[in-house]
Motif scaffolding. Structure first.
Motif, PDB file in Angstrom:
ATOM      1  N   ASN A 180      69.433  18.429  22.357  1.00  0.00           N
ATOM      2  CA  ASN A 180      69.209  17.160  21.670  1.00  0.00           C
ATOM      3  C   ASN A 180      68.081  16.416  22.362  1.00  0.00           C
ATOM      4  OD1 ASN A 180      70.723  15.119  19.625  1.00  0.00           O
ATOM      5  ND2 ASN A 180      69.785  13.979  21.298  1.00  0.00           N
ATOM      6  N   ASP A 208      76.003  18.959  24.166  1.00  0.00           N
ATOM      7  CA  ASP A 208      76.353  18.185  22.976  1.00  0.00           C
ATOM      8  C   ASP A 208      76.780  16.760  23.298  1.00  0.00           C
ATOM      9  OD1 ASP A 208      78.771  18.637  24.194  1.00  0.00           O
ATOM     10  OD2 ASP A 208      79.742  19.575  22.463  1.00  0.00           O
ATOM     11  N   ASN A 209      76.591  16.329  24.557  1.00  0.00           N
ATOM     12  CA  ASN A 209      77.085  15.010  24.944  1.00  0.00           C
ATOM     13  C   ASN A 209      76.036  14.276  25.758  1.00  0.00           C
ATOM     14  OD1 ASN A 209      78.480  12.753  25.752  1.00  0.00           O
ATOM     15  ND2 ASN A 209      80.193  13.859  26.673  1.00  0.00           N
ATOM     16  N   SER A 211      75.954  11.361  26.900  1.00  0.00           N
ATOM     17  CA  SER A 211      76.493  10.488  27.940  1.00  0.00           C
ATOM     18  C   SER A 211      76.684  11.221  29.272  1.00  0.00           C
ATOM     19  CB  SER A 211      77.823   9.875  27.486  1.00  0.00           C
ATOM     20  OG  SER A 211      78.821  10.862  27.324  1.00  0.00           O
ATOM     21  N   LYS A 212      76.646  12.571  29.250  1.00  0.00           N
ATOM     22  CA  LYS A 212      76.709  13.320  30.502  1.00  0.00           C
ATOM     23  C   LYS A 212      75.422  13.218  31.292  1.00  0.00           C
ATOM     24  CE  LYS A 212      80.174  16.849  29.374  1.00  0.00           C
ATOM     25  NZ  LYS A 212      80.447  18.318  29.314  1.00  0.00           N
ATOM     26  N   GLU A 240      74.068   5.702  25.322  1.00  0.00           N
ATOM     27  CA  GLU A 240      74.263   7.049  25.850  1.00  0.00           C
ATOM     28  C   GLU A 240      72.937   7.816  25.941  1.00  0.00           C
ATOM     29  OE1 GLU A 240      75.227   7.511  21.355  1.00  0.00           O
ATOM     30  OE2 GLU A 240      75.311   5.968  22.921  1.00  0.00           O
ATOM     31  N   GLY A 340      77.199  21.609  29.898  1.00  0.00           N
ATOM     32  CA  GLY A 340      76.415  20.597  29.206  1.00  0.00           C
ATOM     33  C   GLY A 340      75.819  19.534  30.097  1.00  0.00           C
TER      34      GLY A 340
END
Length: 377
Positions: A180, A208-209, A211-212, A240, A340
């Motif tokens: 992303n 896929d996250n 915020s990580k 995020e 991730g």
């Protein structure tokens, strides 16, 4: 080298070259500086075009780079592109409209080569109604009003990404869940003026996250645009996409990211450092893509700036690294991916541990705690 997801920062002098391996053989190259292409490099500068040719997958008998993204067409972000274009098939390119505004005499030869290739792909896309294949694909990054300009009349809307949105597609394939790129800038009003201010700015996440925490790639912007990116993203409820595990220091560790002229004084803008500290994830690492950073700078000296390094060291819980000080000669600083999230290389972990130990030693040597935030702050 490109067999697993990772992000690599190459020692290319004071300039930017970031390689993002999304999956085995699927590679996004953000900016390029290859001093070897001009015969100007020492052994500790990466021969990046050679490295790409050696490690990219081969398609139809030629090395294949999935995507090349240009933040802005300064020489230290595009040097060696003509050589790359000759030796490698580039599936897709991403660019902002800034490259179409310049007169060729204001651009270096490699930037002219990029401009001509971008123009060719835009026209090919228009002529085919967007039905183009590998080697002709192009993504325009900007605002809807661009499609009314002469250069882009008939350009398909689905090949335009407006800042404030994400890109999950690379070279015609959607990697949602694994990749992303959230586009922060350029802003609508910044299609001309200082080239640095029009930089393509994005958060890249291999997972896929967001915020990580991903990697923030902000080109050569200075404090006002950095401030605007954070404020705009907050207001939109997209915080995020500010989360970072790795922050590539804008403009090669320039003090302009956190100092601003106010009258006759150069003022530290602590607000930007506080915000950056807030959005780091699990021991963030700040990278300076530059030659060795001096202990101090003369007035008016170009980056990297010692003052900026000092400020970044205060907020980077996972350490501050320089591509020409902390890696092996000619080799990149590599951040692998686990679940991730980006993993700091051993040199960053060692740097953070050293700073923590130094802080403890300083505290033991006096009756007061360390005066500055160091290490795991």
């Amino acid at each position: 080298m490109f067999d697993e997801p990772k992000v690599m920062f190459w020692p290319v002098g004071t300039g930017d070259s970031t390689t993002v391996a999304v999956q085995n053989g699927i590679v996004l190259q953000v900016d390029l500086r290859d001093l070897h292409s001009a015969g100007d490099a020492d052994d500790d500068h990466a021969a990046l075009v050679d490295k790409l040719v050696e490690n990219l997958p081969t398609v139809n008998g030629k090395p294949y780079l999935s995507t090349f993204a240009l933040t802005h067409p300064d020489k230290d972000h595009i040097q060696g592109f003509h050589d790359l274009l000759d030796r490698v098939t580039i599936g897709e390119i991403w660019f902002t409209p800034r490259v179409f505004i310049e007169n060729d005499q204001d651009l270096c030869d490699d930037a002219v080569a990029f401009k001509e290739e971008a123009e060719r792909r835009v026209q090919e896309t228009i002529n085919s109604g967007g039905d183009v294949g590998a080697g002709d694909r192009v993504r325009l990054i900007g605002y809807d009003a661009l499609l009314k300009e002469d250069h882009f009349v008939g350009f398909p809307e689905d090949r335009l990404t407006v800042p404030g949105n994400s890109i999950t597609e690379i070279d015609g394939v959607d990697y949602e869940g694994d990749f992303n790129a959230f586009i922060h800038a350029p802003f609508a009003e910044e299609t001309d003026g200082d080239r640095n201010n029009t930089s393509l700015c994005m958060q890249v996440v291999l997972g896929d996250n967001p915020s990580k925490g991903g990697v923030l790639l902000f080109g050569d912007i200075a404090y006002p645009r950095l401030r605007k990116i954070i404020d705009t993203t907050k207001e939109a409820g997209n915080e995020e996409y500010l989360a970072w595990k790795v922050f590539l220091a804008p403009h090669h560790c320039s003090k302009s990211a956190m100092y601003q002229k106010e009258g006759d004084k150069e003022v530290l803008k602590q607000d930007i450092l506080d915000d950056l500290a807030e959005y780091q994830v699990d021991g963030g690492v700040i990278i300076a893509s530059s030659e060795k950073i001096p202990l101090q700078n003369a007035s008016g000296e170009n980056p990297p700036h010692a003052k900026a390094k000092k400020r970044y060291e205060e907020i980077a819980d996972g350490g501050f690294l320089c591509t020409h000080e902390d890696g092996e000669d000619g080799e990149p600083l590599v951040f692998d991916v686990s679940d991730g999230a980006l993993d700091a290389p051993e040199v960053a972990q060692a740097d953070a541990a050293r700073k923590l130990a130094d802080a403890v030693d300083d505290a033991r040597g006096s009756d007061s705690p360390p005066s500055e935030q160091v290490g795991y702050g």
